[in-house]
Design a protein around this motif. Structure first.
Motif, PDB file in Angstrom:
ATOM      1  N   TYR A 140       0.816  -1.214   0.000  1.00 31.56           N
ATOM      2  CA  TYR A 140       0.000   0.000   0.000  1.00 31.56           C
ATOM      3  C   TYR A 140       0.856   1.274   0.000  1.00 31.56           C
ATOM      4  O   TYR A 140       0.330   2.373  -0.179  1.00 31.56           O
ATOM      5  N   GLU A 141       2.152   1.124   0.221  1.00 32.29           N
ATOM      6  CA  GLU A 141       3.003   2.285   0.500  1.00 32.29           C
ATOM      7  C   GLU A 141       2.858   3.402  -0.536  1.00 32.29           C
ATOM      8  O   GLU A 141       2.829   4.580  -0.187  1.00 32.29           O
ATOM      9  N   ARG A 142       2.771   3.049  -1.795  1.00 37.20           N
ATOM     10  CA  ARG A 142       2.771   4.057  -2.857  1.00 37.20           C
ATOM     11  C   ARG A 142       1.590   5.019  -2.762  1.00 37.20           C
ATOM     12  O   ARG A 142       1.691   6.175  -3.188  1.00 37.20           O
ATOM     13  N   ILE A 143       0.464   4.550  -2.216  1.00 35.25           N
ATOM     14  CA  ILE A 143      -0.736   5.393  -2.186  1.00 35.25           C
ATOM     15  C   ILE A 143      -1.275   5.593  -0.777  1.00 35.25           C
ATOM     16  O   ILE A 143      -2.279   6.292  -0.601  1.00 35.25           O
ATOM     17  N   ALA A 144      -0.625   5.013   0.218  1.00 41.45           N
ATOM     18  CA  ALA A 144      -1.190   4.989   1.569  1.00 41.45           C
ATOM     19  C   ALA A 144      -1.455   6.381   2.129  1.00 41.45           C
ATOM     20  O   ALA A 144      -2.531   6.648   2.689  1.00 41.45           O
ATOM     21  N   LYS A 145      -0.503   7.276   2.015  1.00 39.37           N
ATOM     22  CA  LYS A 145      -0.674   8.597   2.629  1.00 39.37           C
ATOM     23  C   LYS A 145      -1.870   9.315   2.031  1.00 39.37           C
ATOM     24  O   LYS A 145      -2.665   9.947   2.736  1.00 39.37           O
ATOM     25  N   ARG A 146      -2.038   9.206   0.713  1.00 38.99           N
ATOM     26  CA  ARG A 146      -3.154   9.907   0.072  1.00 38.99           C
ATOM     27  C   ARG A 146      -4.501   9.268   0.394  1.00 38.99           C
ATOM     28  O   ARG A 146      -5.476   9.967   0.672  1.00 38.99           O
ATOM     29  N   ILE A 147      -4.563   7.924   0.350  1.00 36.38           N
ATOM     30  CA  ILE A 147      -5.876   7.322   0.577  1.00 36.38           C
ATOM     31  C   ILE A 147      -6.294   7.400   2.044  1.00 36.38           C
ATOM     32  O   ILE A 147      -7.488   7.523   2.346  1.00 36.38           O
ATOM     33  N   PHE A 148      -5.333   7.367   2.955  1.00 36.18           N
ATOM     34  CA  PHE A 148      -5.700   7.467   4.368  1.00 36.18           C
ATOM     35  C   PHE A 148      -6.033   8.898   4.786  1.00 36.18           C
ATOM     36  O   PHE A 148      -6.930   9.123   5.595  1.00 36.18           O
ATOM     37  N   SER A 149      -5.325   9.861   4.232  1.00 33.71           N
ATOM     38  CA  SER A 149      -5.538  11.246   4.668  1.00 33.71           C
ATOM     39  C   SER A 149      -6.594  11.986   3.861  1.00 33.71           C
ATOM     40  O   SER A 149      -7.251  12.904   4.374  1.00 33.71           O
ATOM     41  N   LYS A 150      -6.790  11.589   2.588  1.00 35.86           N
ATOM     42  CA  LYS A 150      -7.691  12.359   1.722  1.00 35.86           C
ATOM     43  C   LYS A 150      -9.046  11.695   1.474  1.00 35.86           C
ATOM     44  O   LYS A 150     -10.030  12.378   1.209  1.00 35.86           O
ATOM     45  N   LEU A 151      -9.102  10.376   1.499  1.00 34.40           N
ATOM     46  CA  LEU A 151     -10.390   9.697   1.349  1.00 34.40           C
ATOM     47  C   LEU A 151     -11.181   9.844   2.648  1.00 34.40           C
ATOM     48  O   LEU A 151     -10.665   9.539   3.723  1.00 34.40           O
ATOM     49  N   ASN A 152     -12.433  10.256   2.531  1.00 31.47           N
ATOM     50  CA  ASN A 152     -13.204  10.586   3.731  1.00 31.47           C
ATOM     51  C   ASN A 152     -14.055   9.431   4.251  1.00 31.47           C
ATOM     52  O   ASN A 152     -15.158   9.644   4.758  1.00 31.47           O
ATOM     53  N   TYR A 153     -13.564   8.211   4.133  1.00 30.05           N
ATOM     54  CA  TYR A 153     -14.297   7.075   4.662  1.00 30.05           C
ATOM     55  C   TYR A 153     -14.040   6.923   6.156  1.00 30.05           C
ATOM     56  O   TYR A 153     -12.984   7.315   6.670  1.00 30.05           O
ATOM     57  N   ASP A 154     -15.002   6.304   6.835  1.00 34.43           N
ATOM     58  CA  ASP A 154     -14.854   6.057   8.273  1.00 34.43           C
ATOM     59  C   ASP A 154     -13.864   4.926   8.534  1.00 34.43           C
ATOM     60  O   ASP A 154     -13.095   4.972   9.487  1.00 34.43           O
ATOM     61  N   THR A 155     -13.919   3.901   7.685  1.00 34.06           N
ATOM     62  CA  THR A 155     -13.185   2.665   7.947  1.00 34.06           C
ATOM     63  C   THR A 155     -12.569   2.141   6.659  1.00 34.06           C
ATOM     64  O   THR A 155     -13.178   2.227   5.597  1.00 34.06           O
ATOM     65  N   TYR A 156     -11.356   1.589   6.785  1.00 33.06           N
ATOM     66  CA  TYR A 156     -10.663   0.941   5.672  1.00 33.06           C
ATOM     67  C   TYR A 156     -10.558  -0.553   5.972  1.00 33.06           C
ATOM     68  O   TYR A 156      -9.957  -0.953   6.973  1.00 33.06           O
ATOM     69  N   TYR A 157     -11.161  -1.367   5.105  1.00 27.10           N
ATOM     70  CA  TYR A 157     -11.041  -2.819   5.211  1.00 27.10           C
ATOM     71  C   TYR A 157      -9.893  -3.230   4.294  1.00 27.10           C
ATOM     72  O   TYR A 157     -10.013  -3.146   3.068  1.00 27.10           O
ATOM     73  N   LEU A 158      -8.783  -3.670   4.884  1.00 34.20           N
ATOM     74  CA  LEU A 158      -7.558  -3.860   4.111  1.00 34.20           C
ATOM     75  C   LEU A 158      -7.123  -5.320   4.065  1.00 34.20           C
ATOM     76  O   LEU A 158      -7.102  -6.015   5.079  1.00 34.20           O
ATOM     77  N   GLU A 159      -6.738  -5.752   2.872  1.00 32.08           N
ATOM     78  CA  GLU A 159      -6.194  -7.091   2.672  1.00 32.08           C
ATOM     79  C   GLU A 159      -4.808  -7.172   3.291  1.00 32.08           C
ATOM     80  O   GLU A 159      -3.913  -6.393   2.952  1.00 32.08           O
ATOM     81  N   TYR A 160      -4.633  -8.144   4.196  1.00 34.14           N
ATOM     82  CA  TYR A 160      -3.333  -8.345   4.821  1.00 34.14           C
ATOM     83  C   TYR A 160      -3.118  -9.819   5.166  1.00 34.14           C
ATOM     84  O   TYR A 160      -2.547 -10.144   6.196  1.00 34.14           O
TER      85      TYR A 160
END
Length: 402
Positions: free
Chosen positions: A272-292
Protein backbone atom coordinates in the motif's frame (compact mmCIF):
# COMPACT_ATOMS: atom_id res chain seq x y z
CA UNK A 1 -14.47 5.93 17.41
CA UNK A 2 -13.82 2.19 17.04
CA UNK A 3 -14.99 0.19 14.03
CA UNK A 4 -18.63 -0.95 14.22
CA UNK A 5 -17.43 -4.52 14.78
CA UNK A 6 -14.11 -5.84 16.06
CA UNK A 7 -14.66 -8.95 13.94
CA UNK A 8 -16.23 -8.04 10.62
CA UNK A 9 -16.97 -10.29 7.69
CA UNK A 10 -16.47 -8.59 4.32
CA UNK A 11 -19.82 -9.46 2.79
CA UNK A 12 -20.02 -12.20 0.18
CA UNK A 13 -20.48 -15.83 1.16
CA UNK A 14 -20.09 -19.00 -0.87
CA UNK A 15 -23.40 -19.96 -2.44
CA UNK A 16 -25.05 -23.25 -1.45
CA UNK A 17 -25.21 -25.76 -4.29
CA UNK A 18 -29.00 -25.51 -4.43
CA UNK A 19 -28.78 -21.81 -5.22
CA UNK A 20 -26.03 -22.33 -7.81
CA UNK A 21 -28.15 -24.99 -9.49
CA UNK A 22 -31.18 -22.67 -9.51
CA UNK A 23 -29.15 -19.84 -11.00
CA UNK A 24 -27.70 -22.12 -13.65
CA UNK A 25 -31.14 -23.42 -14.58
CA UNK A 26 -32.50 -19.89 -14.86
CA UNK A 27 -29.46 -18.52 -16.68
CA UNK A 28 -29.53 -15.65 -14.20
CA UNK A 29 -26.92 -12.92 -14.31
CA UNK A 30 -29.18 -10.17 -13.03
CA UNK A 31 -30.13 -8.70 -9.67
CA UNK A 32 -32.63 -9.53 -6.97
CA UNK A 33 -35.45 -7.34 -8.25
CA UNK A 34 -35.42 -9.07 -11.65
CA UNK A 35 -35.06 -12.75 -10.77
CA UNK A 36 -37.59 -15.28 -12.01
CA UNK A 37 -40.19 -16.36 -9.45
CA UNK A 38 -38.57 -19.76 -8.97
CA UNK A 39 -35.07 -18.33 -8.58
CA UNK A 40 -36.42 -15.60 -6.31
CA UNK A 41 -37.76 -18.26 -3.95
CA UNK A 42 -34.49 -20.22 -4.03
CA UNK A 43 -32.60 -17.03 -3.24
CA UNK A 44 -34.91 -16.18 -0.34
CA UNK A 45 -34.40 -19.65 1.14
CA UNK A 46 -30.62 -19.44 0.80
CA UNK A 47 -30.48 -15.97 2.39
CA UNK A 48 -32.67 -17.06 5.29
CA UNK A 49 -30.40 -20.04 5.92
CA UNK A 50 -27.29 -17.85 5.77
CA UNK A 51 -28.77 -15.31 8.20
CA UNK A 52 -29.74 -18.09 10.60
CA UNK A 53 -26.21 -19.48 10.45
CA UNK A 54 -24.63 -16.06 11.06
CA UNK A 55 -26.82 -15.49 14.11
CA UNK A 56 -26.14 -19.00 15.41
CA UNK A 57 -22.36 -18.56 15.12
CA UNK A 58 -22.27 -14.93 16.22
CA UNK A 59 -20.86 -13.71 12.90
CA UNK A 60 -21.21 -9.98 12.30
CA UNK A 61 -22.19 -7.91 10.51
CA UNK A 62 -25.13 -9.89 9.19
CA UNK A 63 -25.30 -9.88 5.39
CA UNK A 64 -27.24 -11.63 2.65
CA UNK A 65 -23.97 -13.09 1.39
CA UNK A 66 -24.62 -11.17 -1.86
CA UNK A 67 -26.75 -14.18 -2.85
CA UNK A 68 -29.00 -11.88 -4.87
CA UNK A 69 -26.14 -10.94 -7.21
CA UNK A 70 -24.12 -12.67 -9.88
CA UNK A 71 -21.11 -10.42 -9.18
CA UNK A 72 -20.23 -8.17 -6.27
CA UNK A 73 -20.72 -5.03 -8.38
CA UNK A 74 -24.04 -6.06 -9.91
CA UNK A 75 -27.11 -3.90 -9.61
CA UNK A 76 -26.35 -0.25 -9.08
CA UNK A 77 -25.24 1.14 -12.43
CA UNK A 78 -27.83 -0.89 -14.32
CA UNK A 79 -30.62 0.92 -12.44
CA UNK A 80 -29.49 4.44 -13.35
CA UNK A 81 -31.26 6.35 -16.08
CA UNK A 82 -28.77 7.34 -18.78
CA UNK A 83 -26.72 4.14 -18.48
CA UNK A 84 -26.69 1.56 -21.27
CA UNK A 85 -25.23 -1.94 -21.26
CA UNK A 86 -22.66 -2.45 -24.02
CA UNK A 87 -22.03 -6.10 -24.82
CA UNK A 88 -19.03 -7.85 -26.38
CA UNK A 89 -16.43 -5.18 -25.69
CA UNK A 90 -13.07 -6.60 -26.84
CA UNK A 91 -10.91 -7.35 -23.84
CA UNK A 92 -7.76 -6.46 -25.78
CA UNK A 93 -8.54 -2.85 -26.73
CA UNK A 94 -11.87 -1.91 -25.15
CA UNK A 95 -10.32 -1.34 -21.75
CA UNK A 96 -7.48 0.74 -20.35
CA UNK A 97 -3.95 -0.10 -21.45
CA UNK A 98 -2.26 -2.15 -18.75
CA UNK A 99 -5.48 -2.73 -16.84
CA UNK A 100 -4.44 -5.75 -14.72
CA UNK A 101 -7.80 -7.53 -14.93
CA UNK A 102 -7.39 -7.71 -18.72
CA UNK A 103 -4.28 -9.87 -18.43
CA UNK A 104 -6.09 -12.23 -16.07
CA UNK A 105 -9.09 -12.47 -18.37
CA UNK A 106 -6.86 -13.15 -21.37
CA UNK A 107 -5.15 -15.98 -19.46
CA UNK A 108 -8.59 -17.44 -18.81
CA UNK A 109 -9.42 -17.24 -22.53
CA UNK A 110 -12.01 -14.47 -22.16
CA UNK A 111 -12.24 -12.49 -25.40
CA UNK A 112 -15.00 -9.98 -24.64
CA UNK A 113 -16.95 -8.63 -21.69
CA UNK A 114 -19.78 -6.20 -21.13
CA UNK A 115 -19.84 -2.83 -19.39
CA UNK A 116 -22.08 0.22 -19.07
CA UNK A 117 -21.61 3.67 -20.53
CA UNK A 118 -23.50 6.88 -19.95
CA UNK A 119 -25.35 7.64 -23.17
CA UNK A 120 -27.42 10.39 -21.51
CA UNK A 121 -27.38 12.36 -18.28
CA UNK A 122 -27.16 10.02 -15.28
CA UNK A 123 -30.15 10.19 -12.98
CA UNK A 124 -31.27 8.09 -10.02
CA UNK A 125 -34.85 7.02 -10.73
CA UNK A 126 -35.20 3.78 -8.75
CA UNK A 127 -33.29 2.26 -5.84
CA UNK A 128 -30.91 -0.50 -6.83
CA UNK A 129 -30.59 -2.16 -3.45
CA UNK A 130 -33.74 -1.35 -1.48
CA UNK A 131 -35.24 -4.72 -2.43
CA UNK A 132 -32.09 -6.46 -1.17
CA UNK A 133 -32.18 -4.54 2.09
CA UNK A 134 -35.89 -5.18 2.63
CA UNK A 135 -35.37 -8.90 2.06
CA UNK A 136 -32.54 -9.01 4.61
CA UNK A 137 -34.10 -6.72 7.21
CA UNK A 138 -37.40 -8.63 7.06
CA UNK A 139 -35.59 -11.62 8.59
CA UNK A 140 -34.59 -9.63 11.68
CA UNK A 141 -36.29 -7.45 14.30
CA UNK A 142 -35.60 -3.72 13.78
CA UNK A 143 -33.43 -3.69 16.91
CA UNK A 144 -30.91 -5.87 15.03
CA UNK A 145 -30.78 -3.86 11.84
CA UNK A 146 -27.70 -2.04 13.14
CA UNK A 147 -25.94 -5.39 13.07
CA UNK A 148 -26.30 -5.58 9.27
CA UNK A 149 -24.25 -4.36 6.32
CA UNK A 150 -24.84 -3.97 2.59
CA UNK A 151 -22.11 -3.77 -0.06
CA UNK A 152 -21.91 -1.56 -3.16
CA UNK A 153 -19.47 -0.99 -6.05
CA UNK A 154 -17.42 2.23 -6.13
CA UNK A 155 -18.26 5.36 -8.10
CA UNK A 156 -15.07 4.84 -10.15
CA UNK A 157 -15.76 1.23 -11.14
CA UNK A 158 -16.77 1.80 -14.77
CA UNK A 159 -14.61 4.83 -15.53
CA UNK A 160 -11.45 3.16 -14.30
CA UNK A 161 -11.69 0.02 -16.41
CA UNK A 162 -12.93 1.36 -19.73
CA UNK A 163 -10.64 2.72 -22.43
CA UNK A 164 -9.90 6.40 -21.94
CA UNK A 165 -12.77 8.56 -23.12
CA UNK A 166 -15.32 5.75 -23.44
CA UNK A 167 -17.10 5.79 -20.05
CA UNK A 168 -19.65 8.24 -21.47
CA UNK A 169 -20.73 9.47 -24.87
CA UNK A 170 -19.91 12.97 -26.11
CA UNK A 171 -23.62 13.73 -26.25
CA UNK A 172 -23.99 12.95 -22.54
CA UNK A 173 -20.95 14.63 -20.95
CA UNK A 174 -18.10 16.86 -21.98
CA UNK A 175 -15.84 16.14 -18.99
CA UNK A 176 -15.09 13.56 -16.31
CA UNK A 177 -16.10 16.11 -13.67
CA UNK A 178 -19.64 16.39 -15.06
CA UNK A 179 -19.93 12.61 -15.24
CA UNK A 180 -18.79 12.09 -11.65
CA UNK A 181 -20.94 14.94 -10.32
CA UNK A 182 -24.10 13.25 -11.58
CA UNK A 183 -22.92 9.80 -10.53
CA UNK A 184 -22.05 11.09 -7.05
CA UNK A 185 -25.51 12.61 -6.74
CA UNK A 186 -26.99 9.21 -7.61
CA UNK A 187 -25.00 7.56 -4.84
CA UNK A 188 -26.20 10.16 -2.36
CA UNK A 189 -29.83 9.44 -3.27
CA UNK A 190 -29.34 5.67 -2.99
CA UNK A 191 -27.72 5.99 0.42
CA UNK A 192 -30.50 8.25 1.67
CA UNK A 193 -33.18 5.76 0.56
CA UNK A 194 -31.40 2.88 2.27
CA UNK A 195 -30.80 4.96 5.39
CA UNK A 196 -34.43 5.94 5.67
CA UNK A 197 -35.31 2.23 5.38
CA UNK A 198 -33.13 1.51 8.41
CA UNK A 199 -29.71 0.54 7.02
CA UNK A 200 -26.78 1.95 9.01
CA UNK A 201 -23.66 0.37 7.45
CA UNK A 202 -22.45 0.29 3.84
CA UNK A 203 -19.23 -1.15 2.46
CA UNK A 204 -17.84 0.15 -0.83
CA UNK A 205 -15.86 -2.59 -2.59
CA UNK A 206 -13.05 -1.07 -4.66
CA UNK A 207 -10.38 -3.65 -5.51
CA UNK A 208 -9.37 -1.64 -8.57
CA UNK A 209 -8.14 1.30 -6.50
CA UNK A 210 -5.10 -0.76 -5.58
CA UNK A 211 -4.12 -0.98 -9.23
CA UNK A 212 -2.41 2.35 -8.57
CA UNK A 213 0.35 0.44 -6.77
CA UNK A 214 0.94 -1.63 -9.92
CA UNK A 215 3.62 -0.66 -12.42
CA UNK A 216 1.61 -2.41 -15.13
CA UNK A 217 -1.38 -0.13 -14.59
CA UNK A 218 0.65 3.03 -14.06
CA UNK A 219 2.67 2.42 -17.22
CA UNK A 220 -0.55 1.76 -19.12
CA UNK A 221 -1.92 5.11 -17.96
CA UNK A 222 1.16 6.84 -19.30
CA UNK A 223 0.80 5.05 -22.64
CA UNK A 224 -2.78 6.38 -22.76
CA UNK A 225 -1.56 9.90 -22.01
CA UNK A 226 -2.91 9.89 -18.45
CA UNK A 227 -0.96 10.92 -15.33
CA UNK A 228 -1.68 8.06 -12.87
CA UNK A 229 -1.20 10.28 -9.82
CA UNK A 230 -3.60 12.89 -11.18
CA UNK A 231 -6.08 10.10 -11.96
CA UNK A 232 -5.85 8.82 -8.38
CA UNK A 233 -6.50 12.33 -7.07
CA UNK A 234 -9.54 12.57 -9.34
CA UNK A 235 -10.86 9.26 -8.03
CA UNK A 236 -10.37 10.34 -4.41
CA UNK A 237 -12.37 13.47 -5.22
CA UNK A 238 -15.09 11.35 -6.84
CA UNK A 239 -15.34 9.03 -3.84
CA UNK A 240 -15.62 12.02 -1.55
CA UNK A 241 -18.48 13.42 -3.67
CA UNK A 242 -20.56 10.43 -2.56
CA UNK A 243 -19.70 11.01 1.09
CA UNK A 244 -20.29 14.75 1.21
CA UNK A 245 -23.97 14.62 2.18
CA UNK A 246 -24.31 11.22 3.85
CA UNK A 247 -26.24 11.04 7.14
CA UNK A 248 -23.85 11.47 10.05
CA UNK A 249 -24.73 8.14 11.63
CA UNK A 250 -24.50 6.15 8.40
CA UNK A 251 -21.24 4.23 8.61
CA UNK A 252 -19.53 3.87 5.22
CA UNK A 253 -16.25 2.00 4.83
CA UNK A 254 -14.13 1.07 1.83
CA UNK A 255 -12.73 -2.38 1.12
CA UNK A 256 -9.42 -2.57 -0.77
CA UNK A 257 -7.95 -5.86 -1.99
CA UNK A 258 -5.94 -7.27 -4.87
CA UNK A 259 -8.57 -9.36 -6.60
CA UNK A 260 -10.53 -12.42 -5.53
CA UNK A 261 -11.46 -14.45 -8.59
CA UNK A 262 -12.53 -18.09 -8.41
CA UNK A 263 -9.72 -20.57 -7.86
CA UNK A 264 -7.73 -18.21 -5.63
CA UNK A 265 -6.57 -15.96 -8.44
CA UNK A 266 -5.42 -12.53 -7.37
CA UNK A 267 -4.91 -9.77 -9.88
CA UNK A 268 -1.91 -7.89 -8.52
CA UNK A 269 0.61 -7.81 -5.70
CA UNK A 270 2.19 -4.81 -4.05
CA UNK A 271 2.43 -2.79 -0.88
CA UNK A 272 0.00 0.00 0.00
CA UNK A 273 3.00 2.29 0.50
CA UNK A 274 2.77 4.06 -2.86
CA UNK A 275 -0.74 5.39 -2.19
CA UNK A 276 -1.19 4.99 1.57
CA UNK A 277 -0.67 8.60 2.63
CA UNK A 278 -3.15 9.91 0.07
CA UNK A 279 -5.88 7.32 0.58
CA UNK A 280 -5.70 7.47 4.37
CA UNK A 281 -5.54 11.25 4.67
CA UNK A 282 -7.69 12.36 1.72
CA UNK A 283 -10.39 9.70 1.35
CA UNK A 284 -13.20 10.59 3.73
CA UNK A 285 -14.30 7.07 4.66
CA UNK A 286 -14.85 6.06 8.27
CA UNK A 287 -13.18 2.66 7.95
CA UNK A 288 -10.66 0.94 5.67
CA UNK A 289 -11.04 -2.82 5.21
CA UNK A 290 -7.56 -3.86 4.11
CA UNK A 291 -6.19 -7.09 2.67
CA UNK A 292 -3.33 -8.35 4.82
CA UNK A 293 -3.47 -12.15 4.63
CA UNK A 294 -0.25 -12.81 2.67
CA UNK A 295 3.02 -11.17 1.72
CA UNK A 296 1.54 -9.93 -1.57
CA UNK A 297 -0.02 -7.07 0.45
CA UNK A 298 3.33 -5.94 1.80
CA UNK A 299 4.08 -5.14 5.43
CA UNK A 300 2.21 -2.95 7.91
CA UNK A 301 4.50 0.10 7.55
CA UNK A 302 2.03 2.05 5.33
CA UNK A 303 -0.36 2.11 8.30
CA UNK A 304 1.84 4.77 9.90
CA UNK A 305 -0.03 7.24 7.66
CA UNK A 306 -3.43 6.47 9.22
CA UNK A 307 -4.79 9.67 10.81
CA UNK A 308 -6.33 9.71 14.26
CA UNK A 309 -10.10 9.27 13.98
CA UNK A 310 -10.05 6.67 11.20
CA UNK A 311 -10.28 2.89 11.51
CA UNK A 312 -8.55 -0.06 9.90
CA UNK A 313 -10.02 -3.55 9.82
CA UNK A 314 -7.11 -5.91 9.18
CA UNK A 315 -7.92 -8.69 6.71
CA UNK A 316 -5.58 -11.27 8.22
CA UNK A 317 -7.79 -14.33 7.59
CA UNK A 318 -7.56 -15.71 4.04
CA UNK A 319 -10.63 -16.57 1.97
CA UNK A 320 -8.36 -18.02 -0.72
CA UNK A 321 -6.72 -20.77 1.30
CA UNK A 322 -8.50 -23.61 3.12
CA UNK A 323 -5.83 -23.80 5.83
CA UNK A 324 -6.89 -22.33 9.15
CA UNK A 325 -4.59 -19.60 10.40
CA UNK A 326 -2.77 -19.95 13.72
CA UNK A 327 -4.61 -17.69 16.14
CA UNK A 328 -1.51 -16.79 18.14
CA UNK A 329 0.30 -15.68 14.98
CA UNK A 330 -2.73 -13.56 14.06
CA UNK A 331 -2.78 -11.94 17.50
CA UNK A 332 0.89 -11.06 17.09
CA UNK A 333 0.23 -9.57 13.66
CA UNK A 334 -2.57 -7.35 14.96
CA UNK A 335 -0.31 -6.05 17.73
CA UNK A 336 2.47 -5.45 15.20
CA UNK A 337 0.08 -3.35 13.10
CA UNK A 338 -1.07 -1.47 16.19
CA UNK A 339 2.53 -0.62 17.08
CA UNK A 340 3.13 0.95 13.66
CA UNK A 341 -0.09 2.99 13.81
CA UNK A 342 0.75 4.07 17.35
CA UNK A 343 4.18 5.25 16.25
CA UNK A 344 2.70 7.25 13.39
CA UNK A 345 0.06 8.85 15.61
CA UNK A 346 2.26 9.35 18.70
CA UNK A 347 -0.16 7.30 20.75
CA UNK A 348 0.04 4.15 22.81
CA UNK A 349 -0.61 0.70 21.38
CA UNK A 350 -3.44 0.31 23.88
CA UNK A 351 -5.11 3.49 22.61
CA UNK A 352 -4.85 2.33 18.99
CA UNK A 353 -6.22 -1.12 19.79
CA UNK A 354 -9.11 0.43 21.72
CA UNK A 355 -10.07 3.09 19.19
CA UNK A 356 -8.95 2.12 15.69
CA UNK A 357 -8.64 -1.58 14.90
CA UNK A 358 -10.67 -4.65 13.99
CA UNK A 359 -10.07 -7.91 12.13
CA UNK A 360 -11.68 -9.59 9.13
CA UNK A 361 -11.05 -11.95 6.23
CA UNK A 362 -9.03 -10.29 3.47
CA UNK A 363 -12.04 -10.39 1.13
CA UNK A 364 -15.46 -11.93 0.72
CA UNK A 365 -15.68 -15.66 0.07
CA UNK A 366 -17.35 -15.40 -3.34
CA UNK A 367 -17.06 -12.11 -5.21
CA UNK A 368 -18.86 -13.87 -8.04
CA UNK A 369 -21.68 -16.36 -7.80
CA UNK A 370 -19.40 -19.30 -8.63
CA UNK A 371 -16.46 -17.92 -6.68
CA UNK A 372 -14.48 -19.50 -3.89
CA UNK A 373 -10.85 -20.01 -3.11
CA UNK A 374 -9.11 -23.20 -4.21
CA UNK A 375 -10.06 -25.95 -1.77
CA UNK A 376 -12.53 -23.74 0.11
CA UNK A 377 -15.82 -25.31 1.19
CA UNK A 378 -18.92 -24.02 2.97
CA UNK A 379 -17.80 -25.91 6.09
CA UNK A 380 -14.35 -24.30 6.03
CA UNK A 381 -15.84 -20.88 5.29
CA UNK A 382 -17.84 -20.96 8.51
CA UNK A 383 -14.81 -22.23 10.43
CA UNK A 384 -12.79 -19.29 9.09
CA UNK A 385 -15.47 -16.83 10.18
CA UNK A 386 -15.60 -18.38 13.65
CA UNK A 387 -11.80 -18.13 13.79
CA UNK A 388 -12.12 -14.44 12.95
CA UNK A 389 -14.59 -14.01 15.82
CA UNK A 390 -12.32 -15.95 18.20
CA UNK A 391 -9.36 -13.80 17.17
CA UNK A 392 -11.29 -10.64 18.04
CA UNK A 393 -12.37 -12.16 21.36
CA UNK A 394 -8.75 -12.99 22.18
CA UNK A 395 -7.72 -9.35 21.63
CA UNK A 396 -10.76 -7.32 22.71
CA UNK A 397 -12.74 -9.68 24.91
CA UNK A 398 -16.50 -9.73 24.94
CA UNK A 399 -17.01 -6.19 23.61
CA UNK A 400 -16.65 -6.94 19.91
CA UNK A 401 -19.53 -5.19 18.22
CA UNK A 402 -21.89 -2.28 18.10
Amino acid sequence: MAPPFRAEQIGSLMRPQELLDARSAAGATTTYAHLSEELHRATEVAIAQAVTKQIELGIRPITSGEYERDKFYSGFFEKLAGMQVINDIPVGNGFRTGFPTVKTLEKLGVKTRDSLIAVDKINHVESAYLSEWKALSALLPPARWRECKLTMPPITHLHMQMAVGTAYSASAYTSDEEYFQDLGAAYAVEWRILYEAGLRSIQIDDPNLLFFVSEEFRSGCEVDGVDPDALLDQYIWAHNLCLASKPTDLHVGIHLCRGNMAGSNHIISGSYERIAKRIFSKLNYDTYYLEYDTERAGDFEPLRHLPIGKNVVLGVISTKSPELEDIEEMVARVYAAAEIIARGQSRTVADVLDSSLGVSPQCGFASMSKGGGEGMTMFLMWKKLVLMKDLAHRIWGENQGA
